[in-house]
Motif scaffolding. Structure first.
Motif, mmCIF file in Angstrom:
data_model
loop_
_atom_site.group_PDB
_atom_site.id
_atom_site.type_symbol
_atom_site.label_atom_id
_atom_site.label_comp_id
_atom_site.label_asym_id
_atom_site.label_seq_id
_atom_site.Cartn_x
_atom_site.Cartn_y
_atom_site.Cartn_z
ATOM 1 N N SER A 262 -7.911 13.378 -25.629
ATOM 2 C CA SER A 262 -6.709 13.202 -26.434
ATOM 3 C C SER A 262 -5.606 12.682 -25.520
ATOM 4 C CB SER A 262 -6.278 14.529 -27.063
ATOM 5 O OG SER A 262 -7.233 14.951 -28.017
ATOM 6 N N PHE A 263 -4.624 12.029 -26.122
ATOM 7 C CA PHE A 263 -3.467 11.537 -25.361
ATOM 8 C C PHE A 263 -2.184 12.085 -25.980
ATOM 9 C CE2 PHE A 263 -6.560 8.217 -24.372
ATOM 10 C CZ PHE A 263 -6.289 7.911 -23.049
ATOM 11 N N THR A 264 -1.231 12.464 -25.127
ATOM 12 C CA THR A 264 0.125 12.746 -25.603
ATOM 13 C C THR A 264 1.054 11.697 -25.007
ATOM 14 O OG1 THR A 264 -0.291 15.109 -25.782
ATOM 15 C CG2 THR A 264 2.006 14.418 -25.699
ATOM 16 N N VAL A 265 1.895 11.111 -25.867
ATOM 17 C CA VAL A 265 2.688 9.950 -25.459
ATOM 18 C C VAL A 265 4.176 10.167 -25.758
ATOM 19 C CG1 VAL A 265 2.917 7.448 -25.695
ATOM 20 C CG2 VAL A 265 0.688 8.530 -26.105
ATOM 21 N N PRO A 266 5.013 10.224 -24.713
ATOM 22 C CA PRO A 266 6.468 10.283 -24.936
ATOM 23 C C PRO A 266 6.893 9.015 -25.679
ATOM 24 C CG PRO A 266 5.918 10.740 -22.627
ATOM 25 C CD PRO A 266 4.676 10.212 -23.274
ATOM 26 N N SER A 267 7.446 9.173 -26.890
ATOM 27 C CA SER A 267 7.586 8.008 -27.768
ATOM 28 C C SER A 267 9.008 7.758 -28.225
ATOM 29 C CB SER A 267 6.692 8.180 -28.996
ATOM 30 O OG SER A 267 5.331 8.134 -28.620
ATOM 31 N N LYS A 288 -7.300 12.950 -30.414
ATOM 32 C CA LYS A 288 -5.957 13.034 -30.987
ATOM 33 C C LYS A 288 -4.981 12.118 -30.254
ATOM 34 C CE LYS A 288 -5.373 17.635 -30.918
ATOM 35 N NZ LYS A 288 -5.022 19.036 -31.254
ATOM 36 N N LEU A 289 -4.038 11.589 -30.990
ATOM 37 C CA LEU A 289 -2.907 10.863 -30.419
ATOM 38 C C LEU A 289 -1.670 11.665 -30.791
ATOM 39 C CD1 LEU A 289 -3.938 7.252 -31.462
ATOM 40 C CD2 LEU A 289 -3.579 8.012 -29.105
ATOM 41 N N VAL A 290 -1.064 12.296 -29.789
ATOM 42 C CA VAL A 290 0.058 13.186 -30.072
ATOM 43 C C VAL A 290 1.367 12.480 -29.728
ATOM 44 C CG1 VAL A 290 1.076 15.454 -29.665
ATOM 45 C CG2 VAL A 290 -1.421 15.145 -29.497
ATOM 46 N N THR A 405 7.174 16.640 -9.006
ATOM 47 C CA THR A 405 8.390 16.458 -9.791
ATOM 48 C C THR A 405 8.106 15.410 -10.856
ATOM 49 O OG1 THR A 405 9.513 16.690 -7.680
ATOM 50 C CG2 THR A 405 10.877 16.109 -9.586
ATOM 51 N N ILE A 406 8.382 15.766 -12.115
ATOM 52 C CA ILE A 406 8.196 14.792 -13.197
ATOM 53 C C ILE A 406 9.550 14.408 -13.780
ATOM 54 C CG2 ILE A 406 5.848 15.417 -13.872
ATOM 55 C CD1 ILE A 406 7.204 17.126 -16.136
ATOM 56 N N ASP A 407 9.598 13.274 -14.431
ATOM 57 C CA ASP A 407 10.845 12.807 -15.036
ATOM 58 C C ASP A 407 11.033 13.465 -16.404
ATOM 59 O OD1 ASP A 407 9.300 11.013 -16.909
ATOM 60 O OD2 ASP A 407 11.348 10.313 -17.258
ATOM 61 N N THR A 408 12.173 13.192 -17.015
ATOM 62 C CA THR A 408 12.532 13.867 -18.265
ATOM 63 C C THR A 408 11.659 13.457 -19.450
ATOM 64 O OG1 THR A 408 14.198 12.121 -18.532
ATOM 65 C CG2 THR A 408 14.943 14.206 -17.598
ATOM 66 N N HIS A 409 11.250 12.173 -19.508
ATOM 67 C CA HIS A 409 10.417 11.712 -20.633
ATOM 68 C C HIS A 409 9.024 12.323 -20.541
ATOM 69 C CE1 HIS A 409 13.565 8.837 -19.737
ATOM 70 N NE2 HIS A 409 13.560 8.492 -21.014
ATOM 71 N N THR A 410 8.483 12.331 -19.313
ATOM 72 C CA THR A 410 7.166 12.935 -19.096
ATOM 73 C C THR A 410 7.231 14.435 -19.402
ATOM 74 O OG1 THR A 410 6.863 11.272 -17.382
ATOM 75 C CG2 THR A 410 5.294 13.098 -17.415
ATOM 76 N N ALA A 411 8.375 15.056 -19.114
ATOM 77 C CA ALA A 411 8.544 16.481 -19.426
ATOM 78 C C ALA A 411 8.442 16.704 -20.940
ATOM 79 C CB ALA A 411 9.883 16.985 -18.893
ATOM 80 N N ASP A 412 9.049 15.830 -21.724
ATOM 81 C CA ASP A 412 8.895 15.933 -23.183
ATOM 82 C C ASP A 412 7.422 15.856 -23.560
ATOM 83 O OD1 ASP A 412 11.661 16.080 -23.742
ATOM 84 O OD2 ASP A 412 11.872 13.893 -23.836
ATOM 85 N N GLY A 413 6.697 14.957 -22.884
ATOM 86 C CA GLY A 413 5.271 14.798 -23.161
ATOM 87 C C GLY A 413 4.490 16.059 -22.842
ATOM 88 N N ILE A 414 4.724 16.634 -21.672
ATOM 89 C CA ILE A 414 3.953 17.812 -21.269
ATOM 90 C C ILE A 414 4.278 19.003 -22.170
ATOM 91 C CG2 ILE A 414 3.639 19.518 -19.413
ATOM 92 C CD1 ILE A 414 3.378 17.289 -17.505
ATOM 93 N N LYS A 415 5.550 19.150 -22.515
ATOM 94 C CA LYS A 415 5.932 20.260 -23.403
ATOM 95 C C LYS A 415 5.133 20.181 -24.710
ATOM 96 C CE LYS A 415 8.643 22.387 -26.649
ATOM 97 N NZ LYS A 415 8.601 22.190 -28.112
ATOM 98 N N VAL A 416 5.067 19.003 -25.290
ATOM 99 C CA VAL A 416 4.376 18.837 -26.568
ATOM 100 C C VAL A 416 2.857 18.911 -26.377
ATOM 101 C CG1 VAL A 416 3.969 17.217 -28.471
ATOM 102 C CG2 VAL A 416 6.303 17.573 -27.610
#
Ligand SMILES: *Cc1c(COP(=O)(O)O)cnc(C)c1O
Length: 486
Positions: A262-267, A288-290, A405-416
């Motif tokens: 599955s992939f999660t994508v900051p969108s 899944k495509l999240v 250290t991850i950036d803010t967009h990637t953080a949204d991705g990991i959270k979801v």
């Protein structure tokens, strides 16, 4: 391979013909008339390919009118370790989009795929760098020129400039709101000294810049005379270049074709995850495509309810993952076209409704515009949302647990992603930017600066090259004319 508009009323064209085009003449977006398929044998053979070799195999299915030897040369020039050199010290830059397993416990596997090792430290380089080489190749053949005109609040503009710098036949005129971008992003763009790059700092906000781009685009005589084009996220070649890294991610995370990921994508504009959807339609075994959104949750709302409700500019949040701050998702029409089985008349009607009444409703409830929401799961789509506090927590968690250290967009991705991960199916989160670009939030989360890749240490101190201008279309047109004189 021929391409047609999602709204049905444009003559079919080949890849090279739509390469420099934006919207189709009927206001729709281009899509191939059918998606090319991958066979099991191809997938097996592709497991051992380099990124550039894989990109060639995927792209040749779409760009059938470009001679294969030429396409191969273009792709090889684009996807090199030299261009993607901003990999972390423990990553292999020659992988182009290296994968890192963050966690592999109790059958749950969380993987980060780094798409942000290119020149501007964001995933937009993955497609834009190819676009730069494709544009130059095509324009050389046609003995033509192109003046790219756009507006940016950060990532897109710098990715476009770094892809087009020094290319013959191409100039870039990029508007940005004066003194409103971060110091790092400003330095990235304004420190370019190439004579074909024009940075214009507009005295106003991002919307003023976009209004100027619209005004110039609507002046067809000026646009044709000055050979004006755009590189926005609806460009088909950009979408298709992004299909490749879903194949790479899948093939690197599995050993046999009966395995799924599955992939999660900051969108934001739905360009990145649309490429994942296309990879899945080609037969790549994606479970899944999240879709991960920030506070601007237009897409999360649709994937939870079937209601697509675009926001007004004033309702758009300015967040700490700014590249996902959108009021409507410009590539979403491509997915809706597939969800409606290619019924172009209904696509046209729904997106006219977006213009007139701000959205549409496919929930199937009384008074809705259709009931196709029930088919969304068949396409693998799920979604989630992340807000500023989640970003801070996730940046801290990833630093403490996994040491990066991850950036803010990637953080949204990991959270979801953590809300959707399943046993036995690796979850790949696409890393869409490096933390150095969003240092203000890293400071807030970790109390220290983000690491900077080599060569970026003193970027803010470099001499800057830009023109300040009022938000005035007449002045803008005069500037373009003065700088496009042959
Ligand atoms: C552009 C961008 C996104 C959003 O991608 P879309 O294709 O617009 O959905 C996410 N993260 C970063 C860092 C970006 O630059």
């Amino acid at each position: 391979m021929q391409y047609a508009s999602t709204r049905g009323h444009a003559t079919a064209q080949n890849f090279s013909e739509i390469l420099l085009a934006g919207l189709a003449p009927d206001g729709g977006l281009y899509l191939p008339q059918s998606y090319p398929q991958v066979t099991q044998d191809e997938l097996n053979a592709w497991r051992s390919l380099s990124y550039a070799e894989l990109a060639f195999e995927v792209l040749r299915k779409f760009a059938t009118d470009i001679p294969e030897a030429d396409l191969k040369a273009l792709v090889e020039k684009t996807y090199t370790a030299e261009v993607y050199r901003n990999a972390r010290v423990d990553e292999d830059a020659s992988q182009i989009t290296p994968l890192r397993t963050l966690e592999d416990r109790n059958g749950r596997k969380l993987i980060l795929q780094a798409l942000s090792n290119g020149p501007t430290l964001a995933f937009k380089d993955m497609a834009m760098q190819l676009l730069g080489n494709l544009f130059e190749y095509t324009l050389d053949k046609q003995k033509e020129e192109l003046n790219i005109f756009g507006a940016t609040s950060g990532d897109t503009g710098s990715a476009a400039e770094y892809a087009m710098r020094g290319k013959h036949g191409i100039r870039v005129f990029m508007l940005s709101p004066h003194k409103k971008m971060s110091a790092f992003q400003t330095a990235q763009m304004f420190s370019l000294q190439d004579p074909n790059i024009f940075n214009i700092a507009v005295e106003g906000v991002f919307d003023d810049c976009q209004d100027m781009v619209k005004a110039v685009s609507n002046d067809h005589a000026f646009k044709n005379q000055q050979k004006i084009g755009t590189v926005n996220s609806i460009n088909w070649a950009r979408v298709v270049a992004q299909v490749v890294y879903y194949f790479r991610g899948y093939l690197s995370a599995t050993t046999r074709n009966d395995q799924k990921v599955s992939f999660t994508v900051p969108s934001g504009n739905f360009g990145n995850i649309c490429a994942g959807h296309i990879a899945r339609m080609m037969g790549l075994p994606i479970e899944k495509l999240v879709v991960a959104t920030n506070e601007n949750d237009v897409l999360d709302e649709f994937f939870r309810t079937g209601i697509y409700r675009v926001r007004k500019s004033a309702e758009t949040w300015h967040t700490t993952s700014p590249s996902m701050d959108i009021s409507k998702a410009s590539n979403f029409e491509r997915f809706i076209h597939d969800l409606l089985d290619g019924d172009a008349d209904r696509v046209a009607a729904l997106f006219r409704k977006v213009e007139t009444s701000g959205g549409f409703d496919l929930s199937g409830k009384a008074g809705s515009d259709g009931d196709e929401f029930k088919k969304v799961a068949k396409f693998g789509f799920q979604s989630g949302k992340s807000v500023h506090a989640d970003r801070l927590n996730t940046i801290r968690l990833v630093e403490q647990k996994y040491g990066i250290t991850i950036d803010t967009h990637t953080a949204d991705g990991i959270k979801v992603a953590l809300e959707h991960i399943e046993d036995g199916i690796p979850m790949i989160v696409l890393e869409t930017a490096l933390a150095a670009k969003f240092n203000e939030t890293i400071q807030e989360a970790l109390g220290r600066d983000a690491e900077r890749p080599a060569g970026f240490e003193n970027i803010e101190a470099l001499p800057q090259h830009f023109t300040v201008m009022a938000a005035d279309v007449t002045q803008m047109k005069a500037f373009i004319s003065a700088h496009t004189m042959l």
